[in-house]
Design a protein around this motif. Sequence first.
Motif, mmCIF file in Angstrom:
data_model
loop_
_atom_site.group_PDB
_atom_site.id
_atom_site.type_symbol
_atom_site.label_atom_id
_atom_site.label_comp_id
_atom_site.label_asym_id
_atom_site.label_seq_id
_atom_site.Cartn_x
_atom_site.Cartn_y
_atom_site.Cartn_z
ATOM 1 N N ASN A 27 -9.304 -0.302 8.973
ATOM 2 C CA ASN A 27 -10.392 0.396 8.306
ATOM 3 C C ASN A 27 -11.577 -0.521 8.041
ATOM 4 N N ASP A 28 -12.731 0.082 7.904
ATOM 5 C CA ASP A 28 -13.966 -0.661 7.633
ATOM 6 C C ASP A 28 -13.810 -1.487 6.350
ATOM 7 N N GLY A 29 -14.023 -2.786 6.441
ATOM 8 C CA GLY A 29 -13.950 -3.669 5.282
ATOM 9 C C GLY A 29 -12.552 -4.120 4.914
ATOM 10 N N GLU A 30 -11.537 -3.709 5.658
ATOM 11 C CA GLU A 30 -10.153 -4.030 5.330
ATOM 12 C C GLU A 30 -9.766 -5.419 5.820
ATOM 13 N N PHE A 31 -8.828 -6.048 5.112
ATOM 14 C CA PHE A 31 -8.251 -7.330 5.527
ATOM 15 C C PHE A 31 -6.830 -7.044 6.007
ATOM 16 N N VAL A 32 -6.625 -7.120 7.324
ATOM 17 C CA VAL A 32 -5.328 -6.823 7.938
ATOM 18 C C VAL A 32 -4.754 -8.091 8.545
ATOM 19 N N VAL A 33 -3.473 -8.316 8.340
ATOM 20 C CA VAL A 33 -2.779 -9.463 8.918
ATOM 21 C C VAL A 33 -1.784 -8.983 9.957
ATOM 22 N N LEU A 200 -2.849 -12.703 1.445
ATOM 23 C CA LEU A 200 -4.188 -12.380 1.934
ATOM 24 C C LEU A 200 -4.394 -10.892 2.234
ATOM 25 N N ALA A 201 -3.353 -10.219 2.709
ATOM 26 C CA ALA A 201 -3.542 -8.917 3.355
ATOM 27 C C ALA A 201 -3.732 -7.756 2.393
ATOM 28 N N ASP A 202 -4.597 -6.811 2.805
ATOM 29 C CA ASP A 202 -4.570 -5.463 2.237
ATOM 30 C C ASP A 202 -3.396 -4.709 2.843
ATOM 31 N N ARG A 203 -3.243 -4.865 4.188
ATOM 32 C CA ARG A 203 -2.078 -4.313 4.893
ATOM 33 C C ARG A 203 -1.576 -5.345 5.900
ATOM 34 N N ILE A 204 -0.272 -5.292 6.154
ATOM 35 C CA ILE A 204 0.358 -6.192 7.111
ATOM 36 C C ILE A 204 0.907 -5.364 8.269
ATOM 37 N N THR A 217 1.502 -2.268 2.908
ATOM 38 C CA THR A 217 0.961 -3.263 1.989
ATOM 39 C C THR A 217 2.010 -4.368 1.812
ATOM 40 N N PRO A 218 1.614 -5.527 1.283
ATOM 41 C CA PRO A 218 2.614 -6.567 1.012
ATOM 42 C C PRO A 218 3.781 -6.064 0.156
ATOM 43 N N THR A 219 3.477 -5.230 -0.834
ATOM 44 C CA THR A 219 4.539 -4.675 -1.683
ATOM 45 C C THR A 219 5.467 -3.768 -0.876
#
Length: 363
Positions: A27-33, A200-204, A217-219
């Motif tokens: 997604n726009d602006g997301e931090f994905v690992v 770091l991630a919003d989503r992995i 998500t990490p959780t």
Amino acid sequence: MAKVEFKNIKKSFGEVDVVKHFDFTVNDGEFVVFLGPSGCGKSTTLRMLAGLESITSGDIYVGDKLINKVDAKDRDLAMVFQSYALYPHMTVYENIAFALKLKGMAKKDIDTEVRKAAKMLELEPLLDRKPKELSGGQRQRVAMGRAMVRTPKVFLFDEPLSNLDAKLRGVMREEIKQLHRELKTTTIYVTHDQIEAMTLADRIVILKDGYVAQVGTPTDVFQRPANKFVAQFIGSPSMNMLEAKLISQDQAFYIQLGENLIPLPERFKALASKNLALHLGVRPTDIHLRAQHIDHERVFPFSVKIKDKELLGASILLKTEIAGQPLTVETQAAEVNTDELKLYLDLDSIHLFDALSENSLAS
């Protein structure tokens, strides 16, 4: 900023399929690992997005633009590599400014952008130095600065911290996270290090053998692993995985672990089937030396002999076994003063996986 869409991406080198199927939207602006072991396809997928590898089949969009046949230099992406890739004959200032000079930007504007990035990354005292005069962390910050000034639609990071020591990696993780908070640029980060991914991630996106094993998500990926691979890959020390069987006895369901009959937690009963072979997963921190903080109806007590101990500072790893299978327990170091212990398994925290499919049995 822009969203990134991978649509049915595949990549083969000759007869070897490296990326077998990859469908995902950042997604726009997301931090994905992108996280996974060596050879899972994570760096290859990033390089296809960057234009450094061709796509065997499928489409990649940045924003609404199909970029499959767009030259790498025209994709408006900025990539930070593991190797830093700085020009050794240029100063820090010149390295950061180089991409802006190629764009034909005015000298005054270049100076403004370079000094703005240098201030954000605390590189101002180092602008006149050459890369050989910098530490590893400083070189990586220069590489980040060079990417920043291009104001790309997407930042790409390919294992950027692998060459740094553990303490410096922690510092750089926080700097990368802070950079994303300030710039809010769509970011894709590749690593094999779960700590980097979790912090770091919003989503992995967890990859295995060219496929996506789980997205979350990490959780999500830590507390609700979708399969046995994710359960053991995420978490340090790794989740204990024990061969067991689901049986019924006296109109009740139990997890049979050797001679132990563990009551089946309520959340699994709707999925239970008689005589099902399974794997019982439990994290080392979910096995306790005392049960006073847990409802006694939701714990399973058992006794063990300690075979080995690994002191980690404030905590200690106890190596033991149950039903002839290895078991690791993590607890506070001060609590352990004997080689025989009674332990309590927290039934609310166990995971069950089908022995054949290796998928989670949790709803």
